[in-house]
Design an enzyme around this catalytic site. Structure first.
Site, PDB file in Angstrom:
ATOM      1  N   GLU A 266       0.773  -1.499   0.223  1.00 14.91           N
ATOM      2  CA  GLU A 266       0.081  -0.013  -0.243  1.00 14.91           C
ATOM      3  C   GLU A 266       0.713   0.735   0.175  1.00 14.91           C
ATOM      4  O   GLU A 266       0.560   2.188  -0.985  1.00 14.91           O
ATOM      5  CB  GLU A 266      -1.036  -0.193   1.214  1.00 14.91           C
ATOM      6  CG  GLU A 266      -1.714   1.344   1.499  1.00 14.91           C
ATOM      7  CD  GLU A 266      -2.753   1.508   0.228  1.00 14.91           C
ATOM      8  OE1 GLU A 266      -3.873   0.838   0.301  1.00 14.91           O
ATOM      9  OE2 GLU A 266      -2.598   2.591  -0.285  1.00 14.91           O
ATOM     10  N   ASP A 270       1.103   4.038  -2.729  1.00 20.20           N
ATOM     11  CA  ASP A 270       0.885   5.785  -2.850  1.00 20.20           C
ATOM     12  C   ASP A 270       2.299   6.358  -3.466  1.00 20.20           C
ATOM     13  O   ASP A 270       2.037   7.253  -4.403  1.00 20.20           O
ATOM     14  CB  ASP A 270       0.299   5.794  -1.874  1.00 20.20           C
ATOM     15  CG  ASP A 270      -0.665   5.336  -0.963  1.00 20.20           C
ATOM     16  OD1 ASP A 270      -1.729   3.894  -2.208  1.00 20.20           O
ATOM     17  OD2 ASP A 270      -1.032   5.477   0.343  1.00 20.20           O
ATOM     18  N   SER A 471      -6.847   2.816  -3.722  1.00 19.59           N
ATOM     19  CA  SER A 471      -5.873   2.658  -2.868  1.00 19.59           C
ATOM     20  C   SER A 471      -5.080   3.643  -4.777  1.00 19.59           C
ATOM     21  O   SER A 471      -4.138   4.468  -4.367  1.00 19.59           O
ATOM     22  CB  SER A 471      -5.179   1.660  -2.864  1.00 19.59           C
ATOM     23  OG  SER A 471      -5.633   1.683  -1.350  1.00 19.59           O
ATOM     24  N   ASP A 513     -16.044  10.428 -19.205  1.00 21.69           N
ATOM     25  CA  ASP A 513     -16.915   9.771 -18.572  1.00 21.69           C
ATOM     26  C   ASP A 513     -17.319   8.093 -18.743  1.00 21.69           C
ATOM     27  O   ASP A 513     -17.120   7.672 -19.788  1.00 21.69           O
ATOM     28  CB  ASP A 513     -18.183  10.416 -19.436  1.00 21.69           C
ATOM     29  CG  ASP A 513     -19.530  10.291 -18.171  1.00 21.69           C
ATOM     30  OD1 ASP A 513     -19.702   9.362 -18.248  1.00 21.69           O
ATOM     31  OD2 ASP A 513     -20.967  10.155 -19.252  1.00 21.69           O
ATOM     32  N   VAL A 514     -17.827   7.535 -17.495  1.00 25.51           N
ATOM     33  CA  VAL A 514     -17.913   6.020 -17.412  1.00 25.51           C
ATOM     34  C   VAL A 514     -18.770   6.336 -17.324  1.00 25.51           C
ATOM     35  O   VAL A 514     -19.761   6.195 -16.274  1.00 25.51           O
ATOM     36  CB  VAL A 514     -16.590   5.417 -16.234  1.00 25.51           C
ATOM     37  CG1 VAL A 514     -17.051   4.330 -16.510  1.00 25.51           C
ATOM     38  CG2 VAL A 514     -15.973   5.884 -16.376  1.00 25.51           C
ATOM     39  N   ASP A 539     -22.037   9.409 -11.919  1.00 20.45           N
ATOM     40  CA  ASP A 539     -22.718   8.154 -11.037  1.00 20.45           C
ATOM     41  C   ASP A 539     -22.390   7.485  -9.719  1.00 20.45           C
ATOM     42  O   ASP A 539     -20.937   8.110  -9.684  1.00 20.45           O
ATOM     43  CB  ASP A 539     -23.247   6.888 -11.699  1.00 20.45           C
ATOM     44  CG  ASP A 539     -21.487   6.651 -12.870  1.00 20.45           C
ATOM     45  OD1 ASP A 539     -21.098   6.240 -11.516  1.00 20.45           O
ATOM     46  OD2 ASP A 539     -21.277   7.074 -13.841  1.00 20.45           O
TER      47      ASP A 539
END
Ligand SMILES: *[C@@H]1O[C@H](CO)[C@@H](O)[C@H](O)[C@H]1NC(C)=O
Ligand SMILES: *[C@@H]1O[C@H](CO)[C@@H](O)[C@H](O)[C@H]1NC(C)=O
Ligand SMILES: *[C@@H]1O[C@H](CO)[C@@H](O)[C@H](O)[C@H]1NC(C)=O
Ligand SMILES: CC(=O)N[C@H]1CO[C@H](CO)[C@@H](O)[C@@H]1O
Length: 558
Positions: A266, A270, A471, A513-514, A539
């Site tokens: 993690e 990042d 993440s 846009d997805v 959305d």
């Protein structure tokens, strides 16, 4: 397991009689993966954090609205930490009462923060249990990590009840990481298009010239678990994947103590990705495993923000908890802390979570979705996840089914998103999950998204493929916002600060846009594993979509 908590209702009733439970709805159960060691010795030192009641929270909220709304004459007129302090600082009465209460228990070893709304004190377990009737401190261990927490709810004396929001260090566990998955979603290993900085820069239209150059720009990631990045991993990652764009290979500043031991995937993810999209921008790492076993690492980070006048403009955070595991008092107060950051021009980005809409079992064949916090705070920008339509090529993006999203049960829907959410609910009315699964009046999230699937990460000197989760998307978006801040600072404009009011006014302009795919929900007859589905425009799966960097830069520089 959570249902056991309904015992908090009789406690609340008796609290009216003798002393107050500040957090009557806080989950106090310690999950079974923490092993109980035993009662803490009465003479052992604990450290507790007292969140003092602030003043002018309504004014702070109004101020934040004004400095974040591009149509307001006050847009970008951010406050300094000093100005925030003079706004929210607790009253003299609050200070007097709380200090008197602490001193009367012999507690004098205390630190405060610049805004004076938190006090952190050490005391023995015996004193803590006297101070906070009901509390009983135990030690728990998990994977070599040791914590001290109270097994029962605490109360405070009637005299101080109205002067405190909550006491930290009794219940909340170190936050869960957004479980990064590292499994393959398709079968033919090796044939995937793994996501690397070059792939991201191609997809989001970043050219070699899109790197930071401003003097005092910076960005940050915050880590809370026993998660460390290794400088050598970052250097290795940049030498493998950093070709073709100018970048830094070292962190500028580490705030807090990095532990030894193995690097976490993690933490590596990042830092490696915020420094690849926000290339060449000085980067800080906030790392807080908790200096003391009784500390809450996330709260410690919040205190730091209130105690440092000079902070990076963009922070990305990839952690969250279920809303229903946290007390309302705590979430409300942390939300105020987010306002304090936003009004200073700081952008806070949170991962939306990796369980889609989530699922909570309410009873026999009765489920509801399960929002997560801080993703559900109206005063942060929440980032969801996507995948390439064709996993072998740089194509358009579709929903990553893990992408966290939904509606808060705690925070009301903020004004800035009302029309976007209404439009969504209308467009997809025929296919929405049953209303009993979510709270239509709540803050809806995420706000935007980025790729979250199949990343390459270098961790412990080894390139690791197939890392997935929001993440990943969060630092990617954070880096791009930092690049936009860079241009703004060069032009003498203020930093973007709290982005949502401006983001929603763009109505999807400058974002890809997805519109395809649904995320996970409850596995039951009614919704059959599905939560919400993506649709044109905003959305609750991918927000407004993913950044088209040059277009977003152009509209956010205007
Ligand atoms: C806040 O910063 C001041 C110095 O600037 C320090 O004395 C104090 O201990 C800090 N507070 C906490 C809670 O660490
Ligand atoms: C950005 O990327 C998209 C899709 O990859 C492409 O269609 C578009 O022409 C690119 N350039 C700009 C300036 O938007
Ligand atoms: C729904 O959300 C509102 C805030 O938006 C809250 O007041 C209410 O209690 C929530 N309802 C449930 C059932 O959680
Ligand atoms: C947030 C940040 O990066 N601030 C820096 C601005 O520049 C001064 C002087 O070089 C630094 O001391 C700060 O850390």
């Amino acid at each position: 397991m959570k249902e056991l908590l309904t015992f908090s209702i009789p406690l609340l009733l008796c609290s009216l009689v003798w002393s107050g439970y500040l957090e009557y709805d806080q989950d106090v159960l310690i999950p079974a993966d923490w092993n109980h060691v035993g009662r803490v010795d009465p003479t052992e030192e604990l450290e507790l954090t007292f969140a003092l009641k602030q003043q002018n929270v309504n004014l702070l909220e109004e101020k934040l609205r004004l400095v974040s709304d591009p149509d307001s004459p006050q847009y970008g007129k951010h406050l300094t930490l000093e100005e925030v302090a003079s706004l929210v600082r607790p009253s003299q009465m609050t200070h007097k009462v709380v200090h008197h209460w602490l001193r009367s228990h012999g507690i004098t070893n205390c630190l405060t923060v610049h805004t004076q709304d938190f006090i952190q004190c050490s005391m023995t377990a015996e004193v803590a249990e006297m101070l906070l009737p009901g509390s009983r401190f135990h030690r728990y261990v998990r994977n070599g990590q040791s914590i001290v927490r109270s097994s029962a709810p605490y109360s405070v004396h009637d005299d101080v009840h109205q002067h405190l929001d909550f006491v930290g260090g009794l219940h909340r566990l170190p936050p869960k990481g957004q479980e990064l998955s590292q499994e393959q979603k398709q079968s033919k290993e090796g044939l995937h298009l793994g996501v690397t900085p070059a792939i991201l820069r191609t997809r989001y239209n970043l050219t070699a010239a899109d790197v930071g150059t401003a003097q005092n720009n910076s960005q940050a990631v915050a880590q809370f678990l026993e998660q460390y990045y290794h400088p050598a991993d970052l250097a290795e990652f940049m030498s493998m994947f950093g070709r073709g764009f100018q970048h830094l290979s070292q962190v500028d500043r580490v705030v807090g103590t990095q532990g030894g031991g193995k690097a976490g995937i993690e933490a590596s993810l990042d830092i490696e990705y915020i420094m690849s999209t926000g290339a060449n921008i000085p980067t800080w790492v906030f790392t807080n495993p908790g200096r003391h076993e009784s500390q809450e690492p996330f709260l410690q980070w919040m205190l730091l923000l209130s105690n440092m006048s000079d902070l990076p403009w963009v922070h990305t955070i990839s952690y969250g908890d279920d809303e229903d595991s946290l007390s309302t008092a705590y979430m409300m107060r942390i939300n105020t802390e987010f306002m304090k950051a936003g009004v200073r021009g700081i952008s806070l980005l949170f991962a939306s979570g990796d369980s889609g809409a989530g699922c909570k079992h309410l009873g026999k064949e009765q489920n509801s979705f399960r929002p997560s916090f801080p993703a559900s705070s109206p005063y942060v920008t929440t980032v969801g996840g996507t995948s390439f339509k064709n996993p072998y090529e740089v194509t358009y993006e579709v929903t990553d089914y893990i992408s966290g999203g939904g509606f808060s049960n705690v925070f009301k829907m903020p004004e800035y998103q009302v029309s976007a959410v209404e439009r969504y609910l209308k467009t997809v009315a025929a296919t929405l999950p049953p209303k009993s699964y979510y709270n239509i009046s709540g803050r809806a999230y995420p706000d935007m998204a980025a790729l979250s699937d199949n990343y390459w990460v270098v961790s412990n000197r080894i390139p690791v493929p197939l890392v997935s989760g929001t993440s990943a998307s969060t630092p990617v978006v954070g880096g791009m916002l930092s690049l936009i801040n860079d241009h703004r600072l060069l032009k003498g404009l203020p930093a973007l600060g709290f982005l949502n009011p401006r983001l929603y006014k763009l109505k999807g302009q400058a974002l890809f846009d997805v519109t395809e795919g649904c995320h996970l929900g409850c596995i039951d007859e009614q919704v059959q594993g599905k939560g919400f589905c993506a649709a044109p425009s905003w959305d609750p799966v991918t927000g407004w979509g993913t950044p088209n960097y040059p277009a977003l830069l152009a509209v956010l520089l205007a």
